[in-house]
Structures are given as structure tokens and as C-alpha cells.
Design an enzyme around this catalytic site. Structure first.
Site, short mmCIF file in Angstrom:
data_model
loop_
_atom_site.label_atom_id
_atom_site.label_comp_id
_atom_site.label_asym_id
_atom_site.label_seq_id
_atom_site.Cartn_x
_atom_site.Cartn_y
_atom_site.Cartn_z
N ASP A 51 47.60 -32.58 26.21
CA ASP A 51 48.28 -32.97 24.99
C ASP A 51 47.55 -32.30 23.84
O ASP A 51 46.48 -32.75 23.43
CB ASP A 51 48.28 -34.49 24.83
CG ASP A 51 48.92 -34.95 23.53
OD1 ASP A 51 49.38 -34.10 22.74
OD2 ASP A 51 48.96 -36.17 23.29
N VAL A 52 48.09 -31.20 23.32
CA VAL A 52 47.35 -30.44 22.31
C VAL A 52 47.15 -31.24 21.03
O VAL A 52 46.24 -30.93 20.24
CB VAL A 52 48.06 -29.10 21.98
CG1 VAL A 52 48.07 -28.19 23.19
CG2 VAL A 52 49.48 -29.33 21.44
N ASN A 78 51.96 -22.04 21.33
CA ASN A 78 53.42 -22.11 21.46
C ASN A 78 53.96 -23.53 21.51
O ASN A 78 55.14 -23.75 21.22
CB ASN A 78 53.82 -21.36 22.74
CG ASN A 78 55.25 -21.58 23.13
OD1 ASN A 78 56.18 -21.08 22.50
ND2 ASN A 78 55.46 -22.36 24.19
N TYR A 146 60.15 -30.40 11.64
CA TYR A 146 59.95 -29.12 12.33
C TYR A 146 59.74 -27.99 11.34
O TYR A 146 58.80 -27.19 11.46
CB TYR A 146 61.16 -28.84 13.22
CG TYR A 146 60.99 -27.65 14.13
CD1 TYR A 146 60.30 -27.76 15.33
CD2 TYR A 146 61.52 -26.40 13.80
CE1 TYR A 146 60.14 -26.67 16.18
CE2 TYR A 146 61.37 -25.31 14.62
CZ TYR A 146 60.68 -25.44 15.81
OH TYR A 146 60.52 -24.35 16.64
N LYS A 150 56.38 -25.64 10.73
CA LYS A 150 56.44 -24.20 10.97
C LYS A 150 56.09 -23.40 9.72
O LYS A 150 55.49 -22.33 9.80
CB LYS A 150 57.81 -23.81 11.50
CG LYS A 150 58.07 -24.32 12.92
CD LYS A 150 57.00 -23.85 13.90
CE LYS A 150 57.29 -24.24 15.33
NZ LYS A 150 56.27 -23.73 16.28
#
Length: 241
Positions: A51-52, A78, A146, A150
């Protein structure tokens, strides 16, 4: 190392790097998906459920990488998730935080760990490639978490590129639009547009993304692709909205 390697772009890029001769570390939350990708790869491959968004989990990922291979030459940040497509004012704090934890904090934690490993290895240095997405430039409707993360990845890319110079660490970003994976299959039946209509959107073969990432990864460390956009040619990007 590829995060979010269990499906979609991560899976395709991991396989492409392996085909190009890299030993590959697969990171993602779903152990079964990682093992399925590992089974498709010939050559050296390590699958590490991760789990990053959890700093301890990210640290363990890099510790296992160092133990298995002794060094890290390329990190592809990613891993990413979205929130439900609901009005901005209806998003819950938990939904916002989940996206930020994975997309932004996760990339930062992995970048930190990559710096620590790349500085210490001999020869020192390496390359970090961030998946920015078209949403690093322009939003889709109902995508505030999101899109915000980003856009933040672009700042992280620039800071990483600057701060990595003295360690021979290069950092670049690939912004991908409508690559043909299971995640974009819905685009053929129509997705919400800025004018409120729902329209189909074209996609491209994910192999073009793979080729682009492999190209970025293969450059010598005295050269860098800082930003690259790879997209379906007829998708709404220039002029979106």
C-alpha cells in the site's frame, strides 16, 4: 519497480520493461493480481504486496527490493485511484483522503525511498518516472480529487528533478490519455463531457505507453524526458471543455 503493477498501465509497463531486459519489482495492493502478472514475466521478477499510501509499507517495498537486487535503476510511480463521480460538494473527507493518500502521498513516499536507495548504491543514481495523466493538465467533470493530485504530481516531478540532480537522479513525467486497458473500456459506450453530454471517446493501444516509458527509462542519466504526453489522437484534450 512499477507501482500499481497488478492491472492496466502498470501491468503492461512491467511486462514491457521485463521484455526489454530489466529485472522487475511489482508493487500493488492485490497479491493475487501481482502473482498473475509475475507468472507472465520471463526473467527476474519480485512481487511485493504494497500500500504505497502507507509509509511503512512503502519502506518495506524498497527494503525487499534492495535485498533481492541490491539496487534500483528505475521507479515508475504509477499507482493511482479515483473517487466516485459525484458533485464536488458531496465528496466525503474519506473519499478525498483515499485519493490523496494513494496518488500523491504514495508517489512521494516511494520517491523518498528511491532517493535513499539510489544515493547509497554504487554507482549512485537512477531514474524516477511519474504517471501524471492528462488530468495533470485539464480535468474531467466530477474529478476534483484525482485532478488535484495529478496537478500536484507535476510539482513533485519538478521538485524531484531539481533535488535529484546532485545525486545523479533524473525524474520525468508521462501524461497518458485514453490508453486501451480494462479501465478505459467504458469509454466506448460513452463518458461524461464538460457540456453535460455523454459521448464515446477513442482509445489507443497501451503498447504505445509501454514504448514511451521504456524509452524514458533507457536514456542515460545525463539525458531526461522531463514531460511527455502520449494520448489517443482524437480524444478531447486540446479544447476539452
Amino acid at each position: 519497480m512499477v507501482t500499481g503493477a497488478g492491472s492496466g498501465i502498470g501491468r503492461a509497463v512491467a511486462k514491457g520493461l521485463a521484455e526489454s531486459g530489466y529485472a522487475v519489482v511489482l508493487a500493488g495492493r492485490n497479491k493475487d493480481k501481482l502473482e498473475a502478472v509475475k507468472a507472465e514475466i520471463r526473467g527476474k521478477c519480485l512481487a511485493v504486496p504494497t500500500d504505497v499510501g502507507d509509509p511503512a509499507s512503502a519502506a518495506q517495498l524498497f527494503a525487499e527490493t534492495r535485498k533481492a537486487f541490491g539496487r534500483l535503476d528505475v521507479l515508475f510511480n504509477n499507482a493511482g485511484i479515483g473517487a466516485p463521480a459525484v458533485p464536488l460538494e458531496d465528496l466525503t473527507p474519506a473519499q478525498w483522503k483515499a485519493v490523496v493518500d494513494t496518488n500523491l502521498s504514495g508517489a512521494f513516499y516511494c520517491t523518498q525511498e528511491a532517493f535513499r536507495l539510489m544515493k547509497a548504491q554504487s554507482p549512485a543514481g537512477g531514474r524516477i518516472i511519474n504517471n501524471g495523466s492528462i488530468s495533470a493538465h485539464v480535468p474531467r467533470p466530477l474529478s476534483a480529487p484525482y485532478t488535484a493530485t495529478k496537478h500536484a504530481i507535476t510539482g513533485l516531478t519538478r521538485s524531484t528533478s531539481l533535488d535529484g540532480r546532485k545525486y545523479n537522479i533524473a525524474c520525468g513525467q508521462i501524461d497518458i490519455g485514453n490508453a486501451g486497458t480494462e479501465m478505459t473500456a467504458r469509454m466506448k459506450s460513452g463518458v461524461l463531457q464538460a457540456d453535460g453530454t455523454t459521448k464515446p471517446e477513442p482509445t489507443m493501444d497501451v503498447r504505445h505507453v509501454v514504448n514511451a516509458v521504456v524509452h524514458m527509462a533507457s536514456l542515460p542519466l545525463d539525458a531526461n524526458v522531463l514531460f511527455m504526453t502520449v494520448m489517443a489522437n482524437e480524444m478531447p484534450f486540446v479544447g476539452r471543455g
